[in-house]
Structure formats: C-alpha cells, structure tokens
Motif scaffolding. Structure first.
Motif, PDB file in Angstrom:
ATOM      1  N   ASP A 247       0.858  -1.181   0.000  1.00  0.00           N
ATOM      2  CA  ASP A 247       0.000   0.000   0.000  1.00  0.00           C
ATOM      3  C   ASP A 247       0.898   1.236   0.000  1.00  0.00           C
ATOM      4  OD1 ASP A 247      -2.509   1.355   0.053  1.00  0.00           O
ATOM      5  OD2 ASP A 247      -2.295   1.696   2.197  1.00  0.00           O
ATOM      6  N   THR A 248       0.324   2.352  -0.366  1.00  0.00           N
ATOM      7  CA  THR A 248       1.033   3.624  -0.275  1.00  0.00           C
ATOM      8  C   THR A 248       0.095   4.659   0.334  1.00  0.00           C
ATOM      9  OG1 THR A 248       0.345   4.360  -2.478  1.00  0.00           O
ATOM     10  CG2 THR A 248       2.449   3.183  -2.331  1.00  0.00           C
TER      11      THR A 248
ATOM     12  N   CYS B  94       4.146   9.603  -0.047  1.00  0.00           N
ATOM     13  CA  CYS B  94       4.417   9.974   1.344  1.00  0.00           C
ATOM     14  C   CYS B  94       4.859   8.782   2.191  1.00  0.00           C
ATOM     15  CB  CYS B  94       3.187  10.611   1.968  1.00  0.00           C
ATOM     16  SG  CYS B  94       2.676  12.133   1.139  1.00  0.00           S
ATOM     17  N   LEU B  95       4.340   7.595   1.925  1.00  0.00           N
ATOM     18  CA  LEU B  95       4.723   6.369   2.641  1.00  0.00           C
ATOM     19  C   LEU B  95       4.559   5.177   1.713  1.00  0.00           C
ATOM     20  CD1 LEU B  95       3.002   6.321   6.183  1.00  0.00           C
ATOM     21  CD2 LEU B  95       5.417   6.712   5.690  1.00  0.00           C
TER      22      LEU B  95
ATOM     23  N   PHE C 117      -2.789  -5.969  -3.262  1.00  0.00           N
ATOM     24  CA  PHE C 117      -3.193  -4.582  -3.049  1.00  0.00           C
ATOM     25  C   PHE C 117      -4.679  -4.537  -2.737  1.00  0.00           C
ATOM     26  CE2 PHE C 117       0.335  -4.227  -6.057  1.00  0.00           C
ATOM     27  CZ  PHE C 117       0.985  -3.053  -5.706  1.00  0.00           C
ATOM     28  N   HIS C 118      -5.126  -3.391  -2.269  1.00  0.00           N
ATOM     29  CA  HIS C 118      -6.546  -3.064  -2.267  1.00  0.00           C
ATOM     30  C   HIS C 118      -6.685  -1.787  -3.086  1.00  0.00           C
ATOM     31  CE1 HIS C 118     -10.074  -0.759  -0.936  1.00  0.00           C
ATOM     32  NE2 HIS C 118     -10.656  -1.929  -1.063  1.00  0.00           N
ATOM     33  N   SER C 119      -7.545  -1.803  -4.090  1.00  0.00           N
ATOM     34  CA  SER C 119      -7.762  -0.646  -4.952  1.00  0.00           C
ATOM     35  C   SER C 119      -6.415  -0.149  -5.487  1.00  0.00           C
ATOM     36  CB  SER C 119      -8.483   0.453  -4.171  1.00  0.00           C
ATOM     37  OG  SER C 119      -8.888   1.478  -5.028  1.00  0.00           O
ATOM     38  N   ALA C 120      -5.799  -0.965  -6.308  1.00  0.00           N
ATOM     39  CA  ALA C 120      -4.390  -0.825  -6.693  1.00  0.00           C
ATOM     40  C   ALA C 120      -4.077   0.293  -7.671  1.00  0.00           C
ATOM     41  CB  ALA C 120      -3.902  -2.150  -7.282  1.00  0.00           C
ATOM     42  N   LYS C 121      -5.040   0.816  -8.372  1.00  0.00           N
ATOM     43  CA  LYS C 121      -4.752   1.744  -9.473  1.00  0.00           C
ATOM     44  C   LYS C 121      -3.887   2.932  -9.043  1.00  0.00           C
ATOM     45  CE  LYS C 121      -6.733   3.852 -13.529  1.00  0.00           C
ATOM     46  NZ  LYS C 121      -6.173   3.106 -14.609  1.00  0.00           N
ATOM     47  N   GLN C 122      -4.221   3.573  -7.941  1.00  0.00           N
ATOM     48  CA  GLN C 122      -3.434   4.733  -7.509  1.00  0.00           C
ATOM     49  C   GLN C 122      -2.047   4.325  -7.018  1.00  0.00           C
ATOM     50  OE1 GLN C 122      -6.355   6.545  -4.884  1.00  0.00           O
ATOM     51  NE2 GLN C 122      -6.781   8.092  -6.442  1.00  0.00           N
ATOM     52  N   ASP C 123      -1.949   3.175  -6.365  1.00  0.00           N
ATOM     53  CA  ASP C 123      -0.634   2.692  -5.929  1.00  0.00           C
ATOM     54  C   ASP C 123       0.238   2.379  -7.143  1.00  0.00           C
ATOM     55  OD1 ASP C 123      -1.275   2.688  -3.100  1.00  0.00           O
ATOM     56  OD2 ASP C 123      -2.501   0.931  -3.499  1.00  0.00           O
ATOM     57  N   ILE C 124      -0.356   1.756  -8.148  1.00  0.00           N
ATOM     58  CA  ILE C 124       0.388   1.445  -9.365  1.00  0.00           C
ATOM     59  C   ILE C 124       0.836   2.743 -10.044  1.00  0.00           C
ATOM     60  CG2 ILE C 124       0.218   0.441 -11.676  1.00  0.00           C
ATOM     61  CD1 ILE C 124      -1.627  -1.710 -10.423  1.00  0.00           C
ATOM     62  N   GLN C 125      -0.022   3.759 -10.038  1.00  0.00           N
ATOM     63  CA  GLN C 125       0.350   5.058 -10.603  1.00  0.00           C
ATOM     64  C   GLN C 125       1.588   5.622  -9.890  1.00  0.00           C
ATOM     65  OE1 GLN C 125      -1.354   7.001 -13.241  1.00  0.00           O
ATOM     66  NE2 GLN C 125       0.696   7.872 -13.127  1.00  0.00           N
ATOM     67  N   ILE C 126       1.608   5.518  -8.578  1.00  0.00           N
ATOM     68  CA  ILE C 126       2.768   5.979  -7.784  1.00  0.00           C
ATOM     69  C   ILE C 126       4.026   5.243  -8.238  1.00  0.00           C
ATOM     70  CG2 ILE C 126       3.806   5.884  -5.482  1.00  0.00           C
ATOM     71  CD1 ILE C 126       1.764   7.912  -5.217  1.00  0.00           C
TER      72      ILE C 126
ATOM     73  N   GLU D 236       0.136   0.716   9.081  1.00  0.00           N
ATOM     74  CA  GLU D 236       0.412  -0.721   9.249  1.00  0.00           C
ATOM     75  C   GLU D 236      -0.838  -1.544   8.979  1.00  0.00           C
ATOM     76  OE1 GLU D 236       1.845  -1.040  13.272  1.00  0.00           O
ATOM     77  OE2 GLU D 236       3.918  -0.601  12.675  1.00  0.00           O
ATOM     78  N   ASN D 237      -1.964  -1.101   9.525  1.00  0.00           N
ATOM     79  CA  ASN D 237      -3.203  -1.864   9.371  1.00  0.00           C
ATOM     80  C   ASN D 237      -3.689  -1.909   7.927  1.00  0.00           C
ATOM     81  OD1 ASN D 237      -3.419  -2.725  12.014  1.00  0.00           O
ATOM     82  ND2 ASN D 237      -4.627  -0.946  12.643  1.00  0.00           N
ATOM     83  N   ASP D 238      -3.287  -0.934   7.124  1.00  0.00           N
ATOM     84  CA  ASP D 238      -3.678  -0.947   5.713  1.00  0.00           C
ATOM     85  C   ASP D 238      -3.053  -2.106   4.952  1.00  0.00           C
ATOM     86  OD1 ASP D 238      -5.529   1.062   5.625  1.00  0.00           O
ATOM     87  OD2 ASP D 238      -4.312   2.451   4.455  1.00  0.00           O
ATOM     88  N   VAL D 239      -1.957  -2.674   5.468  1.00  0.00           N
ATOM     89  CA  VAL D 239      -1.333  -3.836   4.819  1.00  0.00           C
ATOM     90  C   VAL D 239      -1.348  -5.096   5.682  1.00  0.00           C
ATOM     91  CG1 VAL D 239       0.161  -2.550   3.244  1.00  0.00           C
ATOM     92  CG2 VAL D 239       1.000  -3.138   5.514  1.00  0.00           C
ATOM     93  N   LYS D 240      -1.557  -4.918   6.949  1.00  0.00           N
ATOM     94  CA  LYS D 240      -1.443  -6.035   7.915  1.00  0.00           C
ATOM     95  C   LYS D 240      -2.350  -7.217   7.576  1.00  0.00           C
ATOM     96  CE  LYS D 240      -1.420  -6.671  12.906  1.00  0.00           C
ATOM     97  NZ  LYS D 240      -1.566  -5.944  14.183  1.00  0.00           N
ATOM     98  N   TYR D 241      -3.551  -6.958   7.111  1.00  0.00           N
ATOM     99  CA  TYR D 241      -4.523  -8.033   6.893  1.00  0.00           C
ATOM    100  C   TYR D 241      -4.730  -8.370   5.414  1.00  0.00           C
ATOM    101  CZ  TYR D 241      -5.331  -6.793  11.715  1.00  0.00           C
ATOM    102  OH  TYR D 241      -5.153  -6.512  13.045  1.00  0.00           O
ATOM    103  N   LEU D 242      -3.946  -7.761   4.534  1.00  0.00           N
ATOM    104  CA  LEU D 242      -4.126  -8.018   3.103  1.00  0.00           C
ATOM    105  C   LEU D 242      -3.882  -9.480   2.732  1.00  0.00           C
ATOM    106  CD1 LEU D 242      -2.561  -4.891   1.327  1.00  0.00           C
ATOM    107  CD2 LEU D 242      -4.967  -5.549   1.426  1.00  0.00           C
ATOM    108  N   LEU D 243      -2.817 -10.065   3.268  1.00  0.00           N
ATOM    109  CA  LEU D 243      -2.488 -11.445   2.885  1.00  0.00           C
ATOM    110  C   LEU D 243      -3.519 -12.440   3.421  1.00  0.00           C
ATOM    111  CD1 LEU D 243       1.400 -11.392   3.289  1.00  0.00           C
ATOM    112  CD2 LEU D 243       0.029 -11.065   1.226  1.00  0.00           C
ATOM    113  N   GLU D 244      -3.912 -12.268   4.670  1.00  0.00           N
ATOM    114  CA  GLU D 244      -4.939 -13.144   5.247  1.00  0.00           C
ATOM    115  C   GLU D 244      -6.254 -13.005   4.478  1.00  0.00           C
ATOM    116  OE1 GLU D 244      -7.400 -13.712   9.455  1.00  0.00           O
ATOM    117  OE2 GLU D 244      -5.815 -12.212   9.335  1.00  0.00           O
TER     118      GLU D 244
END
Length: 190
Positions: free
Chosen positions: A17-18, A31-32, A69-78, A143-151
């Motif tokens: 995530d970003t 930013c992160l 990812f969740h809603s990857a389009k903007q992250d991919i743009q980054i 952290e929580n934005d990525v913590k549960y993605l794999l599960e």
C-alpha cells in the motif's frame, strides 16, 4: 531494505500500500510505502529519509512474488511515476471480491471485516500525509492498511475456488496493469 527484500523472496507474497498526496498536484506525491509479509511490516518514509528504493523496484518487478493490493490503481500510478514500471504478479482484493457479490467500490474496511472479522479504523484516510512528524496513530493506521491483506487474500481465493469463479477476475486484472493507463501526460495541466 536489502534484508527485507530477501525475506520477501522467501514468502512469495506481500501486501502493498502507499499513502500519498494528490489534491493540488498533477501527479500523486508519495508519502509512505507499506509492505507486509506474514511476519513483518515495513513502513518506508521517503519524505524524512533519503531512501534508495532499488529493492522496492526489484520486489515490484519480481514475477515470483505476488503483490496483494486493495484498490491498486493509484498505488500502481505511484510506482509507475517512481520507477517507470508496472508491478508484476498482482492481485487487487477489490477486484477479487467482485465475483463474490461485492461492488466495485468496496472499501478495505468492509472487505477485511467480511473475511477476517477484524475492524479497521479508517480515521486517518484523508489526512495530509506530507506532514511530519507522523503520529503513532498514523503509523498504526498505515500498518493496518497492509497487515490483513495477505490473510484476506487467502480467504478470498478459497471462496473464488469454491464457487469456481477465480477466472472471472483475470480480465479485470489484465486491464489494471495496462501500461497505457499510467503513461505520464505532458498536458496534465490542461
């Protein structure tokens, strides 16, 4: 980053995530970067630290590591703006849940709650992530934005296989990674 990169290669799956700023800019400002394995979460701050992100680029380009990812389009743009690449081998959980009765704008909070019964607090979603220092609550949020993605991903895959709908999302993922969607335009100011 080099050590974390090696750990990611062992797991073969990472959550990504970003956080960015994109209100009065032509392109999003990173930013992160948050990356999770099954055992660790890395929060990378490119504003405070002059980071050499070559290992992040290597992770994103590695076809043997699944990027969730969740809603990857903007992250991919980054990442396209940073490295001029589209990440390889991705899964967007927002796309993944469509054949399971969710709509195309399902939030991370809604999806994680449905598949893991965990409640995400999304109070910091619309902050100006450029401001430093980050508060502890912001770091926990990131952290929580990525913590549960794999599960969540693993549970989505189980459901898709059970209902024999895994192939339903292939074209949507192919469209998500079309390079033409991310090319920088010189006329963005218009």
């Amino acid at each position: 980053l080099k050590q974390f990169y090696k750990e990611c290669q062992k797991d073969k799956k990472i959550g990504v995530d970003t956080e960015f700023y994109w209100k009065d800019t032509y392109q999003p400002r990173l930013c992160l970067i948050q990356i999770a394995t099954k055992r660790k979460i890395a929060i990378l701050d490119p504003i405070v630290y002059d980071l050499d992100l070559k290992y992040i680029k290597c992770l994103l380009e590695n076809p043997n590591i699944l990027k969730v990812f969740h809603s990857a389009k903007q992250d991919i743009q980054i990442f396209f703006n940073l490295f001029n690449i589209i990440p390889k081998n991705i899964f967007d959980i927002q796309i993944g849940v469509l054949p399971l009765g969710f709509n195309n704008s399902s939030s991370l909070k809604e999806i994680v709650k449905s598949f893991t019964d965990r409640d995400l607090i999304k109070d910091y979603q619309y902050l100006d992530w450029r401001e430093r220092p980050l508060k502890e609550e912001q770091i926990i949020y990131a952290e929580n934005d990525v913590k549960y993605l794999l599960e969540t991903f693993e549970k989505i895959i189980i459901q898709l296989k059970f209902f024999r709908r895994k192939s339903w999302i292939n074209d949507l993922h192919k469209n998500l990674i079309k390079i033409s969607s991310y090319r920088k335009e010189n006329s963005a100011w218009k």
